[in-house]
Design a protein around this motif. Structure first.
Motif, PDB file in Angstrom:
ATOM      1  N   VAL A  75     -36.897  65.473  54.555  1.00 23.81           N
ATOM      2  CA  VAL A  75     -35.565  64.971  54.235  1.00 23.81           C
ATOM      3  C   VAL A  75     -35.411  63.604  54.907  1.00 23.81           C
ATOM      4  CG1 VAL A  75     -33.089  65.359  54.466  1.00 23.81           C
ATOM      5  CG2 VAL A  75     -34.624  67.303  54.038  1.00 23.81           C
ATOM      6  N   ILE A  76     -35.196  62.567  54.082  1.00 23.93           N
ATOM      7  CA  ILE A  76     -35.187  61.187  54.574  1.00 23.93           C
ATOM      8  C   ILE A  76     -33.862  60.521  54.226  1.00 23.93           C
ATOM      9  CG2 ILE A  76     -36.395  58.980  54.550  1.00 23.93           C
ATOM     10  CD1 ILE A  76     -38.837  60.453  53.427  1.00 23.93           C
ATOM     11  N   PRO A  77     -32.943  60.428  55.196  1.00 29.86           N
ATOM     12  CA  PRO A  77     -31.681  59.732  54.930  1.00 29.86           C
ATOM     13  C   PRO A  77     -31.887  58.217  54.949  1.00 29.86           C
ATOM     14  CG  PRO A  77     -31.730  60.509  57.185  1.00 29.86           C
ATOM     15  CD  PRO A  77     -32.990  61.011  56.538  1.00 29.86           C
ATOM     16  N   THR A  78     -31.150  57.531  54.090  1.00 32.15           N
ATOM     17  CA  THR A  78     -31.328  56.082  53.948  1.00 32.15           C
ATOM     18  C   THR A  78     -30.084  55.286  54.336  1.00 32.15           C
ATOM     19  OG1 THR A  78     -30.633  56.176  51.633  1.00 32.15           O
ATOM     20  CG2 THR A  78     -33.002  56.389  52.085  1.00 32.15           C
ATOM     21  N   ASP A  79     -29.098  55.931  54.940  1.00 34.12           N
ATOM     22  CA  ASP A  79     -27.811  55.264  55.190  1.00 34.12           C
ATOM     23  C   ASP A  79     -27.974  53.929  55.911  1.00 34.12           C
ATOM     24  OD1 ASP A  79     -25.640  57.493  54.475  1.00 34.12           O
ATOM     25  OD2 ASP A  79     -27.339  58.439  55.463  1.00 34.12           O
ATOM     26  N   SER A  80     -28.742  53.907  56.999  1.00 33.20           N
ATOM     27  CA  SER A  80     -28.897  52.684  57.767  1.00 33.20           C
ATOM     28  C   SER A  80     -30.233  51.998  57.525  1.00 33.20           C
ATOM     29  CB  SER A  80     -28.731  52.975  59.270  1.00 33.20           C
ATOM     30  OG  SER A  80     -29.814  53.756  59.744  1.00 33.20           O
ATOM     31  N   ALA A  81     -30.961  52.456  56.531  1.00 31.26           N
ATOM     32  CA  ALA A  81     -32.275  51.873  56.248  1.00 31.26           C
ATOM     33  C   ALA A  81     -32.130  50.474  55.652  1.00 31.26           C
ATOM     34  CB  ALA A  81     -33.053  52.758  55.287  1.00 31.26           C
ATOM     35  N   THR A  82     -33.093  49.618  55.935  1.00 32.93           N
ATOM     36  CA  THR A  82     -33.141  48.312  55.288  1.00 32.93           C
ATOM     37  C   THR A  82     -33.619  48.488  53.852  1.00 32.93           C
ATOM     38  OG1 THR A  82     -35.451  47.906  55.862  1.00 32.93           O
ATOM     39  CG2 THR A  82     -33.772  47.276  57.507  1.00 32.93           C
ATOM     40  N   PHE A 131     -36.914  64.846  49.774  1.00 40.12           N
ATOM     41  CA  PHE A 131     -35.519  64.494  49.547  1.00 40.12           C
ATOM     42  C   PHE A 131     -35.234  63.148  50.199  1.00 40.12           C
ATOM     43  CE2 PHE A 131     -35.855  69.001  49.115  1.00 40.12           C
ATOM     44  CZ  PHE A 131     -34.961  69.351  48.111  1.00 40.12           C
ATOM     45  N   VAL A 132     -34.874  62.162  49.399  1.00 40.46           N
ATOM     46  CA  VAL A 132     -34.609  60.810  49.875  1.00 40.46           C
ATOM     47  C   VAL A 132     -33.269  60.361  49.329  1.00 40.46           C
ATOM     48  CG1 VAL A 132     -35.404  58.420  49.936  1.00 40.46           C
ATOM     49  CG2 VAL A 132     -37.077  60.282  49.892  1.00 40.46           C
ATOM     50  N   GLY A 133     -32.381  59.847  50.190  1.00 42.25           N
ATOM     51  CA  GLY A 133     -31.100  59.357  49.693  1.00 42.25           C
ATOM     52  C   GLY A 133     -30.092  59.184  50.800  1.00 42.25           C
ATOM     53  N   THR A 134     -28.895  58.828  50.430  1.00 45.06           N
ATOM     54  CA  THR A 134     -27.802  58.706  51.389  1.00 45.06           C
ATOM     55  C   THR A 134     -27.359  60.090  51.845  1.00 45.06           C
ATOM     56  OG1 THR A 134     -26.094  58.813  49.692  1.00 45.06           O
ATOM     57  CG2 THR A 134     -27.008  56.620  50.207  1.00 45.06           C
ATOM     58  N   THR A 135     -26.567  60.111  52.889  1.00 46.96           N
ATOM     59  CA  THR A 135     -26.062  61.389  53.380  1.00 46.96           C
ATOM     60  C   THR A 135     -25.332  62.152  52.285  1.00 46.96           C
ATOM     61  OG1 THR A 135     -25.954  60.833  55.720  1.00 46.96           O
ATOM     62  CG2 THR A 135     -24.327  62.401  54.915  1.00 46.96           C
ATOM     63  N   ASP A 136     -24.443  61.483  51.548  1.00 50.72           N
ATOM     64  CA  ASP A 136     -23.700  62.170  50.487  1.00 50.72           C
ATOM     65  C   ASP A 136     -24.649  62.765  49.455  1.00 50.72           C
ATOM     66  OD1 ASP A 136     -21.317  61.563  51.706  1.00 50.72           O
ATOM     67  OD2 ASP A 136     -20.846  59.855  50.396  1.00 50.72           O
ATOM     68  N   GLU A 137     -25.672  62.004  49.073  1.00 49.27           N
ATOM     69  CA  GLU A 137     -26.633  62.500  48.082  1.00 49.27           C
ATOM     70  C   GLU A 137     -27.426  63.676  48.629  1.00 49.27           C
ATOM     71  OE1 GLU A 137     -27.471  58.229  45.812  1.00 49.27           O
ATOM     72  OE2 GLU A 137     -28.672  58.819  47.556  1.00 49.27           O
ATOM     73  N   LEU A 138     -27.834  63.590  49.881  1.00 42.41           N
ATOM     74  CA  LEU A 138     -28.641  64.652  50.464  1.00 42.41           C
ATOM     75  C   LEU A 138     -27.836  65.927  50.663  1.00 42.41           C
ATOM     76  CD1 LEU A 138     -30.716  62.620  53.075  1.00 42.41           C
ATOM     77  CD2 LEU A 138     -31.520  63.556  50.905  1.00 42.41           C
ATOM     78  N   VAL A 139     -26.592  65.806  51.070  1.00 40.62           N
ATOM     79  CA  VAL A 139     -25.751  66.998  51.220  1.00 40.62           C
ATOM     80  C   VAL A 139     -25.639  67.726  49.888  1.00 40.62           C
ATOM     81  CG1 VAL A 139     -23.394  67.807  51.638  1.00 40.62           C
ATOM     82  CG2 VAL A 139     -24.458  66.167  53.215  1.00 40.62           C
ATOM     83  N   GLU A 140     -25.402  66.985  48.831  1.00 41.45           N
ATOM     84  CA  GLU A 140     -25.292  67.607  47.508  1.00 41.45           C
ATOM     85  C   GLU A 140     -26.595  68.298  47.125  1.00 41.45           C
ATOM     86  OE1 GLU A 140     -24.204  66.389  42.855  1.00 41.45           O
ATOM     87  OE2 GLU A 140     -24.161  64.870  44.444  1.00 41.45           O
ATOM     88  N   GLN A 141     -27.720  67.637  47.350  1.00 38.03           N
ATOM     89  CA  GLN A 141     -29.010  68.205  46.970  1.00 38.03           C
ATOM     90  C   GLN A 141     -29.365  69.429  47.804  1.00 38.03           C
ATOM     91  OE1 GLN A 141     -31.876  64.967  47.130  1.00 38.03           O
ATOM     92  NE2 GLN A 141     -30.482  63.630  46.017  1.00 38.03           N
ATOM     93  N   ALA A 180     -22.670  66.076  58.673  1.00 36.59           N
ATOM     94  CA  ALA A 180     -22.158  66.320  57.323  1.00 36.59           C
ATOM     95  C   ALA A 180     -22.540  67.707  56.818  1.00 36.59           C
ATOM     96  CB  ALA A 180     -22.680  65.248  56.362  1.00 36.59           C
ATOM     97  N   LEU A 181     -23.584  68.297  57.415  1.00 38.07           N
ATOM     98  CA  LEU A 181     -24.008  69.651  57.044  1.00 38.07           C
ATOM     99  C   LEU A 181     -23.397  70.708  57.949  1.00 38.07           C
ATOM    100  CD1 LEU A 181     -27.784  68.891  56.372  1.00 38.07           C
ATOM    101  CD2 LEU A 181     -26.069  69.481  54.647  1.00 38.07           C
ATOM    102  N   GLY A 182     -22.504  70.291  58.838  1.00 39.22           N
ATOM    103  CA  GLY A 182     -21.807  71.236  59.703  1.00 39.22           C
ATOM    104  C   GLY A 182     -22.368  71.344  61.102  1.00 39.22           C
ATOM    105  N   TRP A 183     -23.387  70.538  61.414  1.00 42.55           N
ATOM    106  CA  TRP A 183     -24.040  70.599  62.723  1.00 42.55           C
ATOM    107  C   TRP A 183     -23.252  69.842  63.782  1.00 42.55           C
ATOM    108  CZ3 TRP A 183     -26.662  66.354  65.225  1.00 42.55           C
ATOM    109  CH2 TRP A 183     -27.410  66.720  66.353  1.00 42.55           C
ATOM    110  N   LYS A 184     -23.265  70.392  64.982  1.00 43.45           N
ATOM    111  CA  LYS A 184     -22.670  69.714  66.128  1.00 43.45           C
ATOM    112  C   LYS A 184     -23.770  69.415  67.130  1.00 43.45           C
ATOM    113  CE  LYS A 184     -18.182  71.968  65.609  1.00 43.45           C
ATOM    114  NZ  LYS A 184     -17.144  72.846  66.259  1.00 43.45           N
TER     115      LYS A 184
END
Length: 347
Positions: free
Chosen positions: A247-254, A287-297, A337-341
């Motif tokens: 799972v690869i989030p891209t929110d802050s990626a260049t 899984f590659v995408g923004t947080t919103d995209e990854l949460v949905e997937q 965003a997935l409920g983790w603290k």
């Protein structure tokens, strides 16, 4: 059991790395791995896990590396995912695991798997030159390890000979370690065995479909493993399962990083959808995408919905700065965003 349409909130967030290194400078690669574990602790991750690679340019001795990590961290749990027991003597491994668990203050998660060593015909002469045809690589090898970690006798003698004092059980004995033994399972049979023997379950981006499978829906097949494991486990629905998808989030990626991540996933996509090779292994997509995209997937992923622990796998070949970006986004964006603290962070 929770409804298959209602995801469990994510309770534990971990990451998994292979620890690649350059043969000409192996120290640098191992140091990078230790630095990632330290970063994970600062970010609040619950766990960091190391893959096990023999005769390759990845970490061959995770237990040794985790011993070093135990002295550079204070809170984050440290795991192997997984140690292939075909390469190990269960008694010696039990000693090493207990030693690291003691050094870490009870933070070791020992993930193991059964089966013969990879390319066994090519390494048998070096690994088991005299007993290669008589080794049992099945689950009984894992059972031996579990019994030894639990403190069952390894010898029929305890007492003193001269100034030497001997114990019947493995020393040091770490009482809590047995509850932190994990079994890497990709088939229904292995998942049930793990449950029947009271182990925790590690699942990854690989499963082995049943021969009579009517479809190759990865998430559905993996969900069946999770349910079979919990049905066989004394703890039932409370039995621990950790999932290791890529799972690869891209929110802050260049832009360059995003292009690298997308190209990586695209290069591996052809292996998904149908079983691969003689072992008929089925691979999940990356899984590659923004947080919103990854949460949905992920919330649409049948097996993810029924687990609350993850150790997301870092791709093998990325640069250290890529791993920093991915771990930071996992801990500060996707995890919450997935409920983790996050655990208490070091400052």
């Amino acid at each position: 059991m929770p409804s298959s349409t209602t995801p469990r909130p994510l309770r534990k967030l971990g990451f998994l790395t292979i620890g690649l290194f350059d043969e000409a400078d192996p120290r640098r690669g191992h140091e990078t791995t230790l630095e990632l574990i330290e970063l994970g602790e600062r970010l609040g991750f619950d766990s960091a896990w190391l893959r096990h690679r023999h005769l390759q340019y990845g970490i061959s001795s995770p237990v040794a590396v985790l011993a070093a990590a135990s002295q550079r961290t204070r809170r984050i749990e440290l795991g192997t995912a997984v140690t292939p027991l075909g390469w190990e003597n269960p008694l010696r491994l039990a000693e090493d695991l207990a030693t690291v668990d003691v050094l870490s203050g009870g933070r070791l998660n020992a993930g193991v798997s059964a089966g013969p060593p990879a390319h066994y015909d090519r390494v048998r002469g070096a690994l088991y030159p005299d007993t290669g045809d008589h080794q049992d690589f099945g689950p009984a090898r894992a059972r031996r390890l579990l019994d030894l970690v639990r403190g069952e006798s390894a010898s029929d003698f305890a007492g003193t000979e001269g100034i030497e004092v001997y114990s019947r059980r493995v020393q040091p004995h770490s009482p809590g370690l047995a509850s932190r033994i994990w079994y890497g399972a990709g088939s229904l049979r292995s998942a049930r065995w793990a449950g029947e023997n009271g182990l925790n379950l590690l699942i990854s981006s690989v499963v082995k479909p049943e021969e009579e499978a009517e479809s190759y829906d990865f998430a559905a097949i993996q969900l069946a493993l999770v349910r079979a494991f919990r049905a066989a486990h004394p703890a039932g629905d409370r039995a621990r399962v950790s999932q290791g998808l890529v799972v690869i989030p891209t929110d802050s990626a260049t832009p360059a990083q995003r292009a690298t991540y997308e190209a990586y996933a695209a290069s591996r996509a052809p292996r998904t959808g149908i079983p691969q090779g003689p072992a008929r292994l089925l691979f999940e997509r990356d899984f590659v995408g923004t947080t919103d995209e990854l949460v949905e997937q992920l919330h649409a992923h049948a097996s993810f919905r029924e687990i609350d622990e993850v150790a997301f796998a870092l791709p093998f070949t990325f640069a250290p700065e890529d791993y920093v970006q991915i771990l930071t986004d996992l801990a500060t964006r996707l995890g919450p965003a997935l409920g983790w603290k996050p655990a208490d962070r070091d400052h």
